[in-house]
Design an enzyme around this catalytic site. Structure first.
Site, PDB file in Angstrom:
ATOM      1  N   ASP A   4       9.139   2.301   1.871  1.00 48.96           N
ATOM      2  CA  ASP A   4       8.030   3.154   2.310  1.00 48.96           C
ATOM      3  C   ASP A   4       7.822   2.966   3.812  1.00 48.96           C
ATOM      4  O   ASP A   4       7.265   1.959   4.259  1.00 48.96           O
ATOM      5  CB  ASP A   4       6.770   2.785   1.517  1.00 48.96           C
ATOM      6  CG  ASP A   4       5.579   3.675   1.866  1.00 48.96           C
ATOM      7  OD1 ASP A   4       5.641   4.363   2.899  1.00 48.96           O
ATOM      8  OD2 ASP A   4       4.580   3.661   1.112  1.00 48.96           O
TER       9      ASP A   4
ATOM     10  N   PHE B  81       0.852  -1.199   0.000  1.00 46.74           N
ATOM     11  CA  PHE B  81       0.000   0.000   0.000  1.00 46.74           C
ATOM     12  C   PHE B  81       0.884   1.244   0.000  1.00 46.74           C
ATOM     13  O   PHE B  81       1.738   1.406   0.871  1.00 46.74           O
ATOM     14  CB  PHE B  81      -0.921   0.041   1.227  1.00 46.74           C
ATOM     15  CG  PHE B  81      -1.840   1.243   1.207  1.00 46.74           C
ATOM     16  CD1 PHE B  81      -3.018   1.210   0.473  1.00 46.74           C
ATOM     17  CD2 PHE B  81      -1.506   2.415   1.879  1.00 46.74           C
ATOM     18  CE1 PHE B  81      -3.854   2.327   0.424  1.00 46.74           C
ATOM     19  CE2 PHE B  81      -2.332   3.525   1.827  1.00 46.74           C
ATOM     20  CZ  PHE B  81      -3.517   3.485   1.103  1.00 46.74           C
TER      21      PHE B  81
ATOM     22  N   LYS C  92       2.723  10.235   7.874  1.00 53.86           N
ATOM     23  CA  LYS C  92       1.864   9.971   9.033  1.00 53.86           C
ATOM     24  C   LYS C  92       2.298  10.669  10.338  1.00 53.86           C
ATOM     25  O   LYS C  92       1.895  11.780  10.587  1.00 53.86           O
ATOM     26  CB  LYS C  92       1.699   8.469   9.222  1.00 53.86           C
ATOM     27  CG  LYS C  92       0.873   7.859   8.070  1.00 53.86           C
ATOM     28  CD  LYS C  92       0.089   6.629   8.467  1.00 53.86           C
ATOM     29  CE  LYS C  92      -1.024   6.360   7.479  1.00 53.86           C
ATOM     30  NZ  LYS C  92      -0.643   5.570   6.315  1.00 53.86           N
TER      31      LYS C  92
HETATM   32  C1  LIG Z   1      -0.843   5.729   4.796  1.00 50.20           C
HETATM   33  C2  LIG Z   1       0.171   5.232   3.867  1.00 50.20           C
HETATM   34  C3  LIG Z   1       0.426   5.866   2.632  1.00 50.20           C
HETATM   35  C4  LIG Z   1      -0.401   7.015   2.116  1.00 50.20           C
HETATM   36  O1  LIG Z   1      -0.403   8.125   2.945  1.00 50.20           O
HETATM   37  P1  LIG Z   1      -1.497   9.286   2.725  1.00 50.20           P
HETATM   38  O2  LIG Z   1      -1.031  10.370   3.650  1.00 50.20           O
HETATM   39  O3  LIG Z   1      -2.824   8.727   3.094  1.00 50.20           O
HETATM   40  O4  LIG Z   1      -1.428   9.685   1.302  1.00 50.20           O
HETATM   41  C5  LIG Z   1       1.459   5.376   1.848  1.00 50.20           C
HETATM   42  N1  LIG Z   1       2.205   4.326   2.248  1.00 50.20           N
HETATM   43  C6  LIG Z   1       1.987   3.697   3.408  1.00 50.20           C
HETATM   44  C7  LIG Z   1       2.865   2.552   3.813  1.00 50.20           C
HETATM   45  C8  LIG Z   1       0.952   4.113   4.254  1.00 50.20           C
HETATM   46  O5  LIG Z   1       0.713   3.460   5.398  1.00 50.20           O
END
Ligand SMILES: *Cc1c(COP(=O)(O)O)cnc(C)c1O
Length: 401
Positions: free
Chosen positions: A220, A134, A249
């Site tokens: 990520d 994700f 985040k």
């Molecule tokens: C939440 C998340 C995203 C996306 O972040 P947004 O601020 O909602 O665009 C991307 N990668 C990972 C691993 C995430 O947990």
């Protein structure tokens, strides 16, 4: 507005893209949230991991107040003290060598920047992502996101040169890796998909393969970074050195801010104007993020997450021995998944009634991303309520998956 009016207004006017819990949250402190009726909840959702340093952390609040009196907006075409302060801090905690920073406002944007810089740097077009991965929902980031539910309606608009390798399966990656691959992107621990840890030697092999192939490795850390898993960066559990790392985040203590960290020679392949963000690196977010990083370091939150996580995961694991409805408890630090053998919809509602704000992954995994300042007693409370709810067999029978 009263509770009914608030709900009515949101239902009527806010885009209907969120599944909501029936709670009107109005106040928060540390790991606690209060609703409009004064009911108290232990927050295990933590804003999907955003509330890393606790709700309305006093250091962050003070930084926001002070900075907002001085200067709120300042485009990166001007220099700014709050931004420089943040950069100094970010680079200090950055993974080895990743001392060049692009600042933006959300996780997806941090991923977008990572993709563009990888393409530009390598002169290649192909990106490999992972099954279950994700990375956000803007079109570029969505291209790298696995879940068909999110991709399907936009399939024809997604970046075409993406291939998915099976997460955890090195042979699958070998098959996809050719000299057209600009980058491989992976979460060190998959969050959204249900707290999936890779096999022990996997990330090391991914690093070796990408290096040999001249492809960049993007890790990520948007959900797993900043101490969540017991180390500053989750990939440190497996001793690898990525070329690019994304973070968002928890970074701003609740205020929107994200960063793409890269090796300077990689980042510098983007020339003036090839990427930018109007709000990126604004003084208000930067001040909040500096205070957040200071707090993480002063309180040694990675160690706290490690200790509390080991304790809590250990307790939760007794549930999988005790209850035949628990398939597995897994995680690192305070990034935790409890996989059930049933649809958890009603289970989550009951936790909510008992004063816990839960989070989920798909239909059968309870995910927990509480603030790292959560207290041991609060984790004990959560454990006891999870256990109690599991023992309420009446509905479990009815929803058994
Ligand atoms: C939440 C998340 C995203 C996306 O972040 P947004 O601020 O909602 O665009 C991307 N990668 C990972 C691993 C995430 O947990």
């Amino acid at each position: 507005m009263n509770e009914t009016e608030i709900v009515k207004s949101e239902e009527e006017y806010l885009a209907k893209v969120y599944r909501r819990f029936p709670v009107v949250a109005v106040r928060g402190k540390e790991a606690v949230i209060w609703d409009i009726n004064g009911k108290e909840y232990i927050d295990c959702m933590g804003g999907y991991g955003v509330a890393l340093v606790g709700h309305s952390n006093p250091k962050v609040v003070e930084a926001i107040v002070e900075q907002s009196k001085k200067l709120i907006t300042c485009h990166p075409s001007l220099y700014n003290d709050a931004r420089a302060n943040l950069l100094e801090r970010l680079v200090k905690i950055a993974p080895k060598g990743l001392t060049s920073v692009f600042l933006s406002n959300s996780g997806a944007e941090a991923v977008e920047a990572a993709i563009k810089v990888a393409i530009k740097h390598t002169g290649r077009r192909k990106i490999i992502s992972m099954t279950g991965g994700f990375h956000g929902k803007t079109l570029g980031a969505l291209s790298l996101t696995w879940n068909q539910k999110y991709r399907k309606p936009f399939e024809s608009m997604l970046y075409p040169n993406v291939k998915f390798a099976r997460f955890g399966d090195i042979e699958s990656l070998k098959k996809e890796l050719d000299n057209e691959v600009a980058a491989v992107i992976t979460e060190p621990i998959q969050g959204e998909t249900g707290i999936i840890l890779p096999p022990d030697d996997y990330l090391k092999q991914v690093r070796e393969l990408t290096s040999t192939n001249g492809s960049l490795l993007i890790v990520d850390e948007i959900q797993s970074g900043l101490g969540r898993t017991g180390k500053m960066w989750a990939h440190m559990h497996w001793n690898i050195e990525p070329d690019i790392v994304t973070v968002a985040k928890g970074l701003g203590g609740g205020v929107p801010i994200a960063a793409t960290l890269a090796k300077p020679e990689v980042m510098n392949s983007l020339k003036v104007g090839e990427h930018s963000s109007t709000f990126g690196g604004n003084p208000l977010s930067c001040a909040a993020a500096s205070a957040t990083i200071d707090f993480i370091l002063e309180q040694n939150l990675p160690r706290r997450a490690e200790e509390l996580g080991t304790y809590f995961i250990g307790k939760l694991r007794t549930l999988s021995e005790e209850s035949k409805y628990v398939r597995e408890v897994r995680g690192l630090g305070l990034m935790i998944g409890i996989e059930m053998k049933f649809n958890i919809h009603e289970f989550l509602n009951r936790l909510l009634e008992k004063g816990i704000i839960p989070l989920y992954s798909s239909i059968n995994i309870v995910r927990m991303l509480p603030p790292l300042v959560i207290k041991k007693e609060q984790l004990d409370f959560v454990y006891s309520k999870v256990r109690e709810t599991l023992s309420e067999r009446d509905w479990l029978q009815a929803t058994k998956a």
